[in-house]
Design a protein around this motif. Structure first.
Motif, PDB file in Angstrom:
ATOM      1  N   PRO A  15      72.181  55.391   9.335  1.00 57.68           N
ATOM      2  CA  PRO A  15      71.627  54.360   8.462  1.00 57.68           C
ATOM      3  C   PRO A  15      71.694  54.717   6.977  1.00 57.68           C
ATOM      4  CG  PRO A  15      70.246  54.613  10.390  1.00 57.68           C
ATOM      5  CD  PRO A  15      71.286  55.695  10.481  1.00 57.68           C
ATOM      6  N   GLU A  35      82.106  60.805   9.219  1.00 58.20           N
ATOM      7  CA  GLU A  35      81.160  60.843  10.345  1.00 58.20           C
ATOM      8  C   GLU A  35      81.714  61.765  11.423  1.00 58.20           C
ATOM      9  OE1 GLU A  35      78.029  59.891  11.390  1.00 58.20           O
ATOM     10  OE2 GLU A  35      78.701  60.953  13.183  1.00 58.20           O
ATOM     11  N   ASP A  37      80.779  62.109  14.580  1.00 62.55           N
ATOM     12  CA  ASP A  37      80.910  61.540  15.928  1.00 62.55           C
ATOM     13  C   ASP A  37      82.254  60.797  16.043  1.00 62.55           C
ATOM     14  OD1 ASP A  37      78.652  60.637  18.291  1.00 62.55           O
ATOM     15  OD2 ASP A  37      80.531  59.508  18.191  1.00 62.55           O
ATOM     16  N   GLY A  42      75.880  55.132  13.292  1.00 62.99           N
ATOM     17  CA  GLY A  42      74.455  54.852  13.530  1.00 62.99           C
ATOM     18  C   GLY A  42      73.611  56.112  13.653  1.00 62.99           C
ATOM     19  N   GLY A  43      74.252  57.269  13.881  1.00 64.96           N
ATOM     20  CA  GLY A  43      73.483  58.518  13.963  1.00 64.96           C
ATOM     21  C   GLY A  43      72.440  58.432  15.063  1.00 64.96           C
ATOM     22  N   GLY A  58      65.851  56.625  21.696  1.00 65.00           N
ATOM     23  CA  GLY A  58      64.443  56.582  21.287  1.00 65.00           C
ATOM     24  C   GLY A  58      63.842  55.196  21.453  1.00 65.00           C
ATOM     25  N   PHE A 305      66.385  66.710  21.443  1.00 64.48           N
ATOM     26  CA  PHE A 305      65.896  65.622  22.275  1.00 64.48           C
ATOM     27  C   PHE A 305      67.012  65.196  23.218  1.00 64.48           C
ATOM     28  CE2 PHE A 305      65.754  60.929  22.272  1.00 64.48           C
ATOM     29  CZ  PHE A 305      64.417  60.657  22.531  1.00 64.48           C
ATOM     30  N   ALA A 404      66.796  65.828  16.322  1.00 67.64           N
ATOM     31  CA  ALA A 404      66.160  64.504  16.319  1.00 67.64           C
ATOM     32  C   ALA A 404      64.973  64.483  15.354  1.00 67.64           C
ATOM     33  CB  ALA A 404      65.697  64.143  17.723  1.00 67.64           C
ATOM     34  N   ARG A 435      67.066  61.249   6.708  1.00 68.34           N
ATOM     35  CA  ARG A 435      66.046  61.952   7.496  1.00 68.34           C
ATOM     36  C   ARG A 435      66.305  63.458   7.458  1.00 68.34           C
ATOM     37  NH1 ARG A 435      62.635  60.207  12.203  1.00 68.34           N
ATOM     38  NH2 ARG A 435      62.750  61.726  13.880  1.00 68.34           N
ATOM     39  N   ASN A 443      61.770  57.057   8.935  1.00 68.69           N
ATOM     40  CA  ASN A 443      62.324  56.037   9.809  1.00 68.69           C
ATOM     41  C   ASN A 443      63.531  55.425   9.111  1.00 68.69           C
ATOM     42  OD1 ASN A 443      60.910  56.243  12.136  1.00 68.69           O
ATOM     43  ND2 ASN A 443      59.452  54.622  11.672  1.00 68.69           N
TER      44      ASN A 443
HETATM   45  C1  LIG Z   1      62.988  59.314  19.248  1.00 71.64           C
HETATM   46  C2  LIG Z   1      63.161  58.594  17.947  1.00 71.64           C
HETATM   47  C3  LIG Z   1      62.660  57.306  17.777  1.00 71.64           C
HETATM   48  C4  LIG Z   1      62.832  56.628  16.558  1.00 71.64           C
HETATM   49  N1  LIG Z   1      62.306  55.378  16.417  1.00 71.64           N
HETATM   50  C5  LIG Z   1      62.495  54.700  15.263  1.00 71.64           C
HETATM   51  C6  LIG Z   1      62.014  53.368  15.118  1.00 71.64           C
HETATM   52  O1  LIG Z   1      61.375  52.822  16.018  1.00 71.64           O
HETATM   53  N2  LIG Z   1      62.276  52.711  13.955  1.00 71.64           N
HETATM   54  C7  LIG Z   1      62.971  53.290  12.932  1.00 71.64           C
HETATM   55  O2  LIG Z   1      63.212  52.629  11.916  1.00 71.64           O
HETATM   56  N3  LIG Z   1      63.396  54.573  13.027  1.00 71.64           N
HETATM   57  C8  LIG Z   1      63.183  55.282  14.154  1.00 71.64           C
HETATM   58  N4  LIG Z   1      63.640  56.572  14.278  1.00 71.64           N
HETATM   59  C9  LIG Z   1      64.229  57.220  13.097  1.00 71.64           C
HETATM   60  C10 LIG Z   1      65.688  56.869  12.877  1.00 71.64           C
HETATM   61  O3  LIG Z   1      66.432  57.254  14.009  1.00 71.64           O
HETATM   62  C11 LIG Z   1      66.160  57.618  11.644  1.00 71.64           C
HETATM   63  O4  LIG Z   1      65.288  57.352  10.574  1.00 71.64           O
HETATM   64  C12 LIG Z   1      67.536  57.243  11.147  1.00 71.64           C
HETATM   65  O5  LIG Z   1      68.526  57.288  12.142  1.00 71.64           O
HETATM   66  C13 LIG Z   1      67.889  58.221  10.026  1.00 71.64           C
HETATM   67  O6  LIG Z   1      69.110  57.857   9.464  1.00 71.64           O
HETATM   68  P1  LIG Z   1      69.985  58.948   8.703  1.00 71.64           P
HETATM   69  O7  LIG Z   1      71.242  58.277   8.333  1.00 71.64           O
HETATM   70  O8  LIG Z   1      69.179  59.588   7.665  1.00 71.64           O
HETATM   71  O9  LIG Z   1      70.258  60.109   9.767  1.00 71.64           O
HETATM   72  P2  LIG Z   1      70.977  60.119  11.169  1.00 71.64           P
HETATM   73  O10 LIG Z   1      70.651  58.937  11.957  1.00 71.64           O
HETATM   74  O11 LIG Z   1      70.657  61.475  11.718  1.00 71.64           O
HETATM   75  O12 LIG Z   1      72.521  60.075  10.784  1.00 71.64           O
HETATM   76  C14 LIG Z   1      73.162  61.172  10.231  1.00 71.64           C
HETATM   77  C15 LIG Z   1      74.631  61.100  10.586  1.00 71.64           C
HETATM   78  O13 LIG Z   1      75.285  62.232  10.003  1.00 71.64           O
HETATM   79  C16 LIG Z   1      76.243  62.723  10.921  1.00 71.64           C
HETATM   80  N5  LIG Z   1      76.517  64.118  10.593  1.00 71.64           N
HETATM   81  C17 LIG Z   1      75.692  65.186  10.731  1.00 71.64           C
HETATM   82  N6  LIG Z   1      76.306  66.306  10.325  1.00 71.64           N
HETATM   83  C18 LIG Z   1      77.542  65.927   9.909  1.00 71.64           C
HETATM   84  C19 LIG Z   1      78.648  66.642   9.388  1.00 71.64           C
HETATM   85  N7  LIG Z   1      78.619  67.967   9.195  1.00 71.64           N
HETATM   86  N8  LIG Z   1      79.762  65.942   9.064  1.00 71.64           N
HETATM   87  C20 LIG Z   1      79.832  64.584   9.248  1.00 71.64           C
HETATM   88  N9  LIG Z   1      78.808  63.879   9.763  1.00 71.64           N
HETATM   89  C21 LIG Z   1      77.680  64.548  10.075  1.00 71.64           C
HETATM   90  C22 LIG Z   1      75.589  62.525  12.269  1.00 71.64           C
HETATM   91  O14 LIG Z   1      76.546  62.515  13.323  1.00 71.64           O
HETATM   92  C23 LIG Z   1      74.899  61.182  12.077  1.00 71.64           C
HETATM   93  O15 LIG Z   1      75.718  60.111  12.475  1.00 71.64           O
HETATM   94  C24 LIG Z   1      63.489  57.269  15.481  1.00 71.64           C
HETATM   95  C25 LIG Z   1      63.992  58.567  15.656  1.00 71.64           C
HETATM   96  C26 LIG Z   1      63.831  59.229  16.864  1.00 71.64           C
HETATM   97  C27 LIG Z   1      64.344  60.624  17.025  1.00 71.64           C
END
Ligand SMILES: Cc1cc2nc3c(=O)[nH]c(=O)nc-3n(C[C@H](O)[C@H](O)[C@H](O)COP(=O)(O)OP(=O)(O)OC[C@H]3O[C@@H](n4cnc5c(N)ncnc54)[C@H](O)[C@@H]3O)c2cc1C
Length: 502
Positions: A15, A35, A37, A42-43, A58, A305, A404, A435, A443
């Motif tokens: 996100p 990315e 994956d 979507g991570g 989740g 997780f 996670a 995150r 979130n």
């Molecule tokens: C169990 C659970 C329930 C949740 N429930 C909710 C909810 O109800 N509502 C809500 O809004 N949020 C919820 N969240 C939180 C939500 O999942 C996160 O806030 C959100 O996904 C964070 O986005 P992000 O992009 O910061 O990180 P991430 O989603 O972690 O994305 C990071 C991306 O970076 C990539 N990456 C990592 N390292 C590298 C690398 N070296 N090179 C290239 N790519 C890399 C990963 O593959 C990933 O795709 C929940 C989380 C969990 C664990």
């Protein structure tokens, strides 16, 4: 800017990374998202597909106090967003308790003696609260009393974190269940639903409806990636970032990514936006950050997780979105029922799909257990907690999610401060978002906000907005209706904050 360079190289297609890329692309800035994956964007908010069934990692409620975030979700995937009612319960000692707890139901199910003891313990906590609670245990005991803490919070929280509640920082409780206490739960139970006065005071734990993309959260991020591509941005899958080098002479970054084939590719950019875990990022930055920042990054910890997805014959045993399993007799921590999140999560209405969530550390016994054995464990445990008969399980799949949860231990805040201050000082064109990217229990909406503000900073050519302030005002998100903001600002952060004021 050289012609082969991007305005921003964005690490991670979750996100935060995709939001940054989308916001920059809309303004015509050339971006690339790397990315790791090979299949899913979507991570943690991706949706994994297996034989036509959709599995959410989740269970992701789409709810924000920020109009900007709600608006962006609508802009990206508006027609695909459903309004869903929330229903969740706790399973404890063969009984199901409505969650958020309904005090009178909970006390009646606990029985007279236990109820009296719980009320006495709550009164004791009110009369003599623990001054300045520092741990999760102290914070919750102050709000609910020691006895209710032990019954309804301790086991589940310790399953989630794999550590004692006396080691977990009160920050986590304050952020997760802010404003909730036995007193507020009783008030919520007594006041009529939907009263505006009550709605204003609603806390996150008590939110009763939320939005959800009809095929899971991944649908939002797949659509977002598509929109970025249509705007001319690149989203490169199967690219794991393994090196980030800054050249002070050209003022450019070189980011090295490893492809699935093992080949290395290099991407040059004026800015780097990173949503990858800080611990991994800091270890690969060149020139090296000062030793205290390196040491601080090595000290950050994570909780991992895994979800065992089970496909079962639907006997209508439960319709909740999820059930917390507080019972210490099973390893499973929570059970998701995806069909209740959206009917389109299953391809055939005769079946349901459940997600049994197990909290673990990457590399530990549970994490390394073979998928076949994990599915057998899940089949046994779903029967043990009375949610399905083992014989009704027709198939299963295991989904592992490293990192996670960023761990909030005693020292995490100090470590994070050391790191971001070093980055601000030495590498102003490196932006941490999201995150794990900021080691914040964000979130999606907070992760997105940090990315939206970062895009504004990049376009402005200066750090006008302080992304580190987003969570400090998390209260806005935690307490009110979707899209409502208590100030004139569309963001939950002060506009144009001085960066050192966080
Ligand atoms: C169990 C659970 C329930 C949740 N429930 C909710 C909810 O109800 N509502 C809500 O809004 N949020 C919820 N969240 C939180 C939500 O999942 C996160 O806030 C959100 O996904 C964070 O986005 P992000 O992009 O910061 O990180 P991430 O989603 O972690 O994305 C990071 C991306 O970076 C990539 N990456 C990592 N390292 C590298 C690398 N070296 N090179 C290239 N790519 C890399 C990963 O593959 C990933 O795709 C929940 C989380 C969990 C664990």
């Amino acid at each position: 800017m050289p012609t082969d360079a991007f305005k921003a190289v964005i690490i991670g297609g979750g996100p935060a990374g995709l939001t940054a890329a989308y916001e920059l692309s809309k303004q015509g800035a050339p971006v690339v998202v790397l990315e790791s994956d090979p299949d899913y964007v979507g991570g943690i908010s991706r949706t994994v597909k297996y034989k036509g069934f959709h599995f959410d990692i989740g269970g992701h409620r789409f709810f924000s106090k920020s109009r900007e975030v709600e608006g962006l979700w609508t802009e990206i995937a508006g027609p695909d967003m459903l309004d869903r009612p929330r229903s969740s319960r706790i399973y404890y000692r063969s009984q199901f308790y409505t969650y958020p707890l309904k005090p009178f139901e909970a006390l009646s199910k606990l029985g007279l003696t236990e109820s009296v003891l719980c009320m006495l313990s709550f009164m004791a906590a009110r009369l003599r609260p623990i001054p300045e609670p520092k741990t999760f245990e102290d914070w919750v005991s102050n709000q609910f009393g020691k006895r209710l803490f032990r019954i309804f919070f301790k086991t589940y929280t310790e399953k989630v974190w794999g550590m004692s509640c006396s080691e977990i920082s009160a920050d986590w409780a304050a952020q997760r269940i802010k404003g909730l206490s036995l007193g507020s739960a009783i008030k919520h139970a007594l006041l009529p639903k939907g009263e505006p006065k009550d709605r204003k005071q609603v806390v996150k734990t008590l939110i009763e409806t939320f939005r959800y993309p009809r095929r899971g959260p991944g649908m939002m991020w797949e659509t977002c990636a598509e929109k970025i591509r249509q705007l001319g941005g690149k989203v490169m899958m199967g690219r794991k970032v393994v090196g980030c080098r800054f050249d002070p002479v050209s003022n450019m970054w070189s980011v090295t990514a490893r492809c699935a084939s093992g080949n290395l590719e290099e991407y040059r950019g004026e800015h780097v936006v990173s949503s990858m875990p800080i611990r991994d990022l800091v270890a690969q930055i060149e020139p090296r950050l000062p030793d205290p920042a390196l040491q601080a990054a090595r000290s950050l910890r994570y909780r991992d997780f895994l979800t065992v997805g089970l496909i079962v014959n639907d006997r209508g045993r439960f319709t909740d979105n999820w059930i917390y399993i507080h019972d210490p007799g099973v390893k499973v921590g929570r059970v998701q029922n995806y069909k209740s999140w959206s009917p389109e999560m299953v391809p055939d209405a005769r079946f349901s799909s459940y997600g049994l969530e197990y909290f673990c550390f990457e590399g530990d016994g549970l994490w390394t257990t073979a998928d076949r054995e994990l599915i057998e464990l899940a089949k046994r445990e779903i029967q043990q907690v009375n949610l399905a008969a083992s014989a009704d399980v027709v198939d299963g799949v295991v989904i592992r999610q490293p990192k996670a949860y960023p761990v909030y231990d005693d020292a995490y805040q100090q470590h994070v401060d050391t790191i971001w201050k070093a980055i601000e000082q030495y590498l102003p064109a490196l932006h941490l978002v999201g995150r794990n990217g900021m080691h914040k229990y964000n979130n999606q909406d907070h992760a997105m906000m940090t990315a939206m503000l970062t895009a504004k900073n990049i376009l402005a050519g200066e750090r006008k907005y302080n992304v580190w302030a987003v969570n400090q005002d998390a209260e806005y998100h935690e307490a009110g209706a979707a899209g409502e903001v208590p100030t004139a600002s569309p963001f939950t952060v002060p506009t144009e904050t001085a960066i050192n004021s966080a």
